[in-house]
Design a protein around this motif. Structure first.
Motif, PDB file in Angstrom:
ATOM      1  N   MET A   1       0.839  -1.183   0.000  1.00  0.00           N
ATOM      2  CA  MET A   1       0.000   0.000   0.000  1.00  0.00           C
ATOM      3  C   MET A   1       0.873   1.232   0.000  1.00  0.00           C
ATOM      4  SD  MET A   1      -3.047   0.653   2.429  1.00  0.00           S
ATOM      5  CE  MET A   1      -4.271   1.061   1.339  1.00  0.00           C
ATOM      6  N   SER A   2       1.641   1.437  -1.076  1.00  0.00           N
ATOM      7  CA  SER A   2       2.654   2.475  -1.122  1.00  0.00           C
ATOM      8  C   SER A   2       2.079   3.879  -1.039  1.00  0.00           C
ATOM      9  CB  SER A   2       3.463   2.339  -2.415  1.00  0.00           C
ATOM     10  OG  SER A   2       2.621   2.417  -3.538  1.00  0.00           O
ATOM     11  N   ARG A   3       0.846   4.055  -1.453  1.00  0.00           N
ATOM     12  CA  ARG A   3       0.295   5.407  -1.484  1.00  0.00           C
ATOM     13  C   ARG A   3      -0.140   5.883  -0.123  1.00  0.00           C
ATOM     14  NH1 ARG A   3      -1.612   2.128  -4.331  1.00  0.00           N
ATOM     15  NH2 ARG A   3      -3.762   2.090  -3.667  1.00  0.00           N
ATOM     16  N   ARG A   4      -0.546   4.928   0.753  1.00  0.00           N
ATOM     17  CA  ARG A   4      -1.181   5.349   1.997  1.00  0.00           C
ATOM     18  C   ARG A   4      -0.541   4.674   3.191  1.00  0.00           C
ATOM     19  NH1 ARG A   4      -6.285   3.258   2.045  1.00  0.00           N
ATOM     20  NH2 ARG A   4      -5.602   1.738   0.543  1.00  0.00           N
ATOM     21  N   THR A   5       0.783   4.588   3.199  1.00  0.00           N
ATOM     22  CA  THR A   5       1.454   3.971   4.328  1.00  0.00           C
ATOM     23  C   THR A   5       1.183   4.784   5.572  1.00  0.00           C
ATOM     24  OG1 THR A   5       3.449   5.233   3.902  1.00  0.00           O
ATOM     25  CG2 THR A   5       3.310   3.031   2.925  1.00  0.00           C
ATOM     26  N   PRO A   6       1.156   4.160   6.782  1.00  0.00           N
ATOM     27  CA  PRO A   6       0.880   4.899   8.008  1.00  0.00           C
ATOM     28  C   PRO A   6       1.791   6.086   8.200  1.00  0.00           C
ATOM     29  CG  PRO A   6       0.793   2.531   8.410  1.00  0.00           C
ATOM     30  CD  PRO A   6       1.279   2.713   6.997  1.00  0.00           C
ATOM     31  N   ALA A   7       3.094   5.953   7.853  1.00  0.00           N
ATOM     32  CA  ALA A   7       4.010   7.069   8.060  1.00  0.00           C
ATOM     33  C   ALA A   7       3.619   8.260   7.223  1.00  0.00           C
ATOM     34  CB  ALA A   7       5.443   6.631   7.716  1.00  0.00           C
ATOM     35  N   LEU A   8       3.261   8.001   5.963  1.00  0.00           N
ATOM     36  CA  LEU A   8       2.856   9.102   5.096  1.00  0.00           C
ATOM     37  C   LEU A   8       1.580   9.751   5.593  1.00  0.00           C
ATOM     38  CD1 LEU A   8       3.541   7.636   1.552  1.00  0.00           C
ATOM     39  CD2 LEU A   8       4.615   9.651   2.569  1.00  0.00           C
ATOM     40  N   ILE A   9       0.627   8.904   6.026  1.00  0.00           N
ATOM     41  CA  ILE A   9      -0.647   9.440   6.483  1.00  0.00           C
ATOM     42  C   ILE A   9      -0.480  10.253   7.741  1.00  0.00           C
ATOM     43  CG2 ILE A   9      -2.932   8.787   7.332  1.00  0.00           C
ATOM     44  CD1 ILE A   9      -2.471   6.221   5.511  1.00  0.00           C
ATOM     45  N   ALA A  10       0.302   9.732   8.677  1.00  0.00           N
ATOM     46  CA  ALA A  10       0.497  10.450   9.923  1.00  0.00           C
ATOM     47  C   ALA A  10       1.131  11.798   9.669  1.00  0.00           C
ATOM     48  CB  ALA A  10       1.377   9.625  10.859  1.00  0.00           C
ATOM     49  N   ALA A  11       2.099  11.837   8.751  1.00  0.00           N
ATOM     50  CA  ALA A  11       2.724  13.112   8.439  1.00  0.00           C
ATOM     51  C   ALA A  11       1.748  14.054   7.784  1.00  0.00           C
ATOM     52  CB  ALA A  11       3.928  12.879   7.512  1.00  0.00           C
TER      53      ALA A  11
ATOM     54  N   LYS B   1      -3.546  25.426 -17.613  1.00  0.00           N
ATOM     55  CA  LYS B   1      -3.897  24.926 -18.946  1.00  0.00           C
ATOM     56  C   LYS B   1      -3.337  23.536 -19.257  1.00  0.00           C
ATOM     57  CE  LYS B   1      -4.277  29.480 -21.133  1.00  0.00           C
ATOM     58  NZ  LYS B   1      -3.797  30.357 -22.231  1.00  0.00           N
ATOM     59  N   ARG B   2      -2.267  23.155 -18.545  1.00  0.00           N
ATOM     60  CA  ARG B   2      -1.619  21.880 -18.832  1.00  0.00           C
ATOM     61  C   ARG B   2      -1.434  21.138 -17.499  1.00  0.00           C
ATOM     62  NH1 ARG B   2       0.365  21.051 -23.720  1.00  0.00           N
ATOM     63  NH2 ARG B   2       1.936  19.583 -22.928  1.00  0.00           N
ATOM     64  N   VAL B   3      -2.311  20.143 -17.280  1.00  0.00           N
ATOM     65  CA  VAL B   3      -2.429  19.538 -15.960  1.00  0.00           C
ATOM     66  C   VAL B   3      -2.044  18.060 -15.994  1.00  0.00           C
ATOM     67  CG1 VAL B   3      -4.011  19.069 -14.045  1.00  0.00           C
ATOM     68  CG2 VAL B   3      -4.296  21.147 -15.429  1.00  0.00           C
ATOM     69  N   VAL B   4      -1.301  17.643 -14.973  1.00  0.00           N
ATOM     70  CA  VAL B   4      -1.019  16.225 -14.731  1.00  0.00           C
ATOM     71  C   VAL B   4      -1.717  15.835 -13.428  1.00  0.00           C
ATOM     72  CG1 VAL B   4       0.755  14.526 -14.108  1.00  0.00           C
ATOM     73  CG2 VAL B   4       1.173  16.140 -15.967  1.00  0.00           C
ATOM     74  N   THR B   5      -2.466  14.736 -13.448  1.00  0.00           N
ATOM     75  CA  THR B   5      -3.092  14.222 -12.233  1.00  0.00           C
ATOM     76  C   THR B   5      -2.415  12.940 -11.802  1.00  0.00           C
ATOM     77  OG1 THR B   5      -4.765  13.056 -13.555  1.00  0.00           O
ATOM     78  CG2 THR B   5      -5.356  15.233 -12.693  1.00  0.00           C
ATOM     79  N   MET B   6      -2.239  12.795 -10.496  1.00  0.00           N
ATOM     80  CA  MET B   6      -1.679  11.565  -9.934  1.00  0.00           C
ATOM     81  C   MET B   6      -2.642  11.064  -8.864  1.00  0.00           C
ATOM     82  SD  MET B   6       2.426  12.374  -9.693  1.00  0.00           S
ATOM     83  CE  MET B   6       2.307  13.895  -8.741  1.00  0.00           C
ATOM     84  N   ASN B   7      -3.172   9.876  -9.069  1.00  0.00           N
ATOM     85  CA  ASN B   7      -4.156   9.167  -8.251  1.00  0.00           C
ATOM     86  C   ASN B   7      -5.554   9.352  -8.824  1.00  0.00           C
ATOM     87  OD1 ASN B   7      -2.154  10.333  -5.656  1.00  0.00           O
ATOM     88  ND2 ASN B   7      -2.192   8.184  -6.222  1.00  0.00           N
ATOM     89  N   GLN B   8      -6.283   8.258  -8.795  1.00  0.00           N
ATOM     90  CA  GLN B   8      -7.545   8.161  -9.515  1.00  0.00           C
ATOM     91  C   GLN B   8      -8.601   9.162  -9.067  1.00  0.00           C
ATOM     92  OE1 GLN B   8      -8.894   4.198 -10.011  1.00  0.00           O
ATOM     93  NE2 GLN B   8     -10.953   4.742 -10.622  1.00  0.00           N
TER      94      GLN B   8
ATOM     95  N   GLU C   1       2.164   3.695 -12.182  1.00  0.00           N
ATOM     96  CA  GLU C   1       2.052   4.176 -10.806  1.00  0.00           C
ATOM     97  C   GLU C   1       2.535   5.611 -10.795  1.00  0.00           C
ATOM     98  OE1 GLU C   1       3.803   1.268  -8.188  1.00  0.00           O
ATOM     99  OE2 GLU C   1       2.254  -0.202  -8.669  1.00  0.00           O
ATOM    100  N   TYR C   2       3.373   6.002  -9.820  1.00  0.00           N
ATOM    101  CA  TYR C   2       3.813   7.400  -9.819  1.00  0.00           C
ATOM    102  C   TYR C   2       4.874   7.648 -10.881  1.00  0.00           C
ATOM    103  CZ  TYR C   2       1.323   8.373  -5.481  1.00  0.00           C
ATOM    104  OH  TYR C   2       0.351   8.561  -4.534  1.00  0.00           O
ATOM    105  N   PRO C   3       4.749   8.735 -11.623  1.00  0.00           N
ATOM    106  CA  PRO C   3       5.778   9.074 -12.606  1.00  0.00           C
ATOM    107  C   PRO C   3       7.009   9.645 -11.914  1.00  0.00           C
ATOM    108  CG  PRO C   3       4.125  10.796 -12.530  1.00  0.00           C
ATOM    109  CD  PRO C   3       3.637   9.698 -11.617  1.00  0.00           C
ATOM    110  N   SER C   4       8.136   9.559 -12.581  1.00  0.00           N
ATOM    111  CA  SER C   4       9.341  10.213 -12.084  1.00  0.00           C
ATOM    112  C   SER C   4       9.214  11.722 -12.310  1.00  0.00           C
ATOM    113  CB  SER C   4      10.572   9.693 -12.818  1.00  0.00           C
ATOM    114  OG  SER C   4      10.520  10.073 -14.193  1.00  0.00           O
ATOM    115  N   TYR C   5      10.085  12.455 -11.689  1.00  0.00           N
ATOM    116  CA  TYR C   5      10.137  13.906 -11.891  1.00  0.00           C
ATOM    117  C   TYR C   5      10.327  14.219 -13.376  1.00  0.00           C
ATOM    118  CZ  TYR C   5      12.005  18.701 -11.496  1.00  0.00           C
ATOM    119  OH  TYR C   5      12.234  20.051 -11.628  1.00  0.00           O
ATOM    120  N   GLU C   6      11.188  13.438 -14.022  1.00  0.00           N
ATOM    121  CA  GLU C   6      11.469  13.673 -15.436  1.00  0.00           C
ATOM    122  C   GLU C   6      10.241  13.378 -16.303  1.00  0.00           C
ATOM    123  OE1 GLU C   6      15.038  13.407 -13.169  1.00  0.00           O
ATOM    124  OE2 GLU C   6      13.411  11.934 -13.357  1.00  0.00           O
TER     125      GLU C   6
ATOM    126  N   ASP D   1      11.417  11.280  -3.872  1.00  0.00           N
ATOM    127  CA  ASP D   1      11.333  10.796  -5.255  1.00  0.00           C
ATOM    128  C   ASP D   1      11.477  11.934  -6.257  1.00  0.00           C
ATOM    129  OD1 ASP D   1      10.949   8.207  -4.357  1.00  0.00           O
ATOM    130  OD2 ASP D   1       8.773   8.378  -4.358  1.00  0.00           O
ATOM    131  N   GLY D   2      11.765  13.130  -5.753  1.00  0.00           N
ATOM    132  CA  GLY D   2      11.981  14.282  -6.629  1.00  0.00           C
ATOM    133  C   GLY D   2      10.724  15.027  -7.020  1.00  0.00           C
TER     134      GLY D   2
END
Length: 332
Positions: free
Chosen positions: A1-11, A61-68, A110-115, A137-138
Motif C-alpha cells: 500500500m505504497s500510497r497510503r502507508t501509516p508514516a505518510l498518512i500520519a505526516a 492549462k496543462r495539468v497532470v493528475t496523480m491518483n484516480q 504508478e507514480y511518474p518520475s520527476y522527469e 522521489d523528486g
C-alpha cells in the motif's frame, strides 16, 4: 500500500488545513462553451492548500493528475482538455468517464518520475495522496514550484476537520474555482447534498451497525480510522466504525482489538493484487477470528478503494455501502 502507508498518512494529517474564502464569479456553462482554461474571468484567485498558498492569474492549462480520485474530479468538472497526463489508477474509472479518460496520456502506471512529469510540460500537478508529492522521489511541491509548476494536494491528506463531507465539498469548490468552472462545481455540490439527504432519510430509524474495515494486512489489520471520508462513509451508511478512535484516516490495528470490538459487519476494500476472495479467506480461516460476529455470520460488504477516498464517487458510495449494510431499508 505504497500510497497510503501509516508514516505518510500520519505526516499528512499534521499539516494544517487552511481554506481561503474567495468571492465567486460567473463561470461558463458546462455545455457548449470553450474550455475553462481558455478563460480568465474571476482571476487572480488566491487559495491556501495544505499549507501552500498560490495565486492563479488564470486557470491552469496543462495539468497532470496523480491518483484516480483527483483524475475523476477533473473529468467530472469537464476539464478533460486541460489534462496532458495522468497516472496511478486503483481500479477502473467509472464508465461515465471512460471515453474522456481514454483521451488522456497515461505517463506512468504508478507514480511518474520527476522527469516524466516535466516531459509533459505541465503548469499544474494535482495529487491525490501525500505520497504523490514525495520529496525523496523528486516530486516534492517545492521542487515542482521551482520548475514553474503549481500544485494541489487533495485535502483529505491534510484536513483535521471533523466534517469530512464538508471537506469534500470544499475540495470540489476550490478546484472549480481554480479552473474557472465555479458553476459546474456548485452544481455538483448541490446534487451531492441532495443525494446524501436522500440516503439519510432511508436510514433515519435504523440502529447503527458496528463495522470493521479490512483494507489489508496479515500480522496486523490495516483499517480505516476516525479521520477522513472512509469513517464518514460508514456513519452515513448506517454503521459505526469500531476503530473510530484511531486518530488518522488509515492505520494499523491488532487482531486482538478486532476480536474485542466485535464488529457485526466487515467492509473489505477492493484494490491491488490481493483479491476480495483472498481477503475473505484470510478472515474466515483465522481461528482467532472465529467468534467475531461478522466472521461467524459471513457478513461482508465490498467497496472499491476509489469509492472510499475524497472524490466525486462519495455520495453514490454512501448509498452503495448502505445497501450492503442495511439491504431491507434501502431496497425500493
Amino acid at each position: 500500500m505504497s500510497r497510503r502507508t501509516p508514516a505518510l498518512i500520519a505526516a499528512a494529517v499534521l499539516l494544517p488545513l487552511a481554506l481561503t474564502a474567495c468571492s465567486s464569479s460567473e463561470s461558463p456553462d458546462a455545455k457548449g462553451e470553450p474550455e475553462a482554461a481558455e478563460k480568465s474571468d474571476g482571476f487572480p484567485y488566491t487559495v491556501t492548500n495544505c499549507g501552500v498558498t498560490t495565486t492563479y492569474k488564470a486557470p491552469p492549462k496543462r495539468v497532470v493528475t496523480m491518483n484516480q480520485h483527483v483524475t475523476e474530479i477533473m473529468l467530472e468538472l469537464g476539464l478533460t482538455k486541460s489534462l496532458v497526463g495522468t497516472a496511478y489508477l486503483d481500479d477502473k474509472v467509472l464508465p461515465k468517464y471512460a471515453k474522456d479518460y481514454a483521451s488522456v496520456p497515461v505517463i506512468a502506471k504508478e507514480y511518474p518520475s520527476y522527469e516524466q512529469v516535466l516531459a509533459t510540460n505541465p503548469d499544474f500537478v494535482y495529487g491525490g495522496y501525500a505520497s504523490a508529492f514525495a520529496a525523496g522521489d523528486g516530486r516534492g511541491r517545492e521542487a515542482l514550484k521551482k520548475a514553474g509548476i503549481e500544485t494541489r494536494l487533495n485535502t483529505e491528506s491534510c484536513a483535521e476537520a471533523d466534517t469530512p463531507m464538508e471537506t469534500l465539498y470544499e475540495e470540489i469548490r476550490e478546484v472549480g474555482r481554480t479552473f474557472g468552472v465555479t458553476d459546474r462545481a456548485e452544481a455538483w455540490i448541490k446534487q451531492a447534498k441532495a443525494d446524501n439527504e436522500a440516503t439519510a432519510k432511508k436510514l433515519a430509524d435504523l440502529k447503527p451497525l458496528p463495522v470493521f474495515v479490512y483494507d489489508s494486512g496479515d500480522k496486523t489489520a490495516f483499517t480505516a480510522g476516525g479521520k477522513g471520508i472512509g469513517n464518514e462513509l460508514i456513519k452515513r451508511a448506517g454503521g459505526t466504525n469500531v476503530f473510530a478512535d484511531l486518530d488518522k484516516s488509515f492505520g494499523d490495528a491488532s487482531w486482538e482489538n478486532v476480536v474485542a470490538r466485535k464488529p457485526e459487519a466487515i467492509v473489505i476494500y477492493d484494490y491491488g493484487s490481493t483479491t476480495v476472495e483472498q481477503k475473505k479467506k484470510r478472515l474466515l480461516t483465522d481461528p482467532a477470528l472465529a467468534d467475531v460476529p461478522a466472521v461467524k455470520n459471513k457478513r461482508f460488504a465490498v467497496m472499491p478503494l476509489s469509492d472510499v477516498v475524497l472524490g466525486v464517487r462519495v455520495p453514490a458510495a454512501v448509498e452503495k455501502l448502505a445497501a450492503q449494510l442495511h439491504p431491507a431499508a434501502t431496497t425500493p
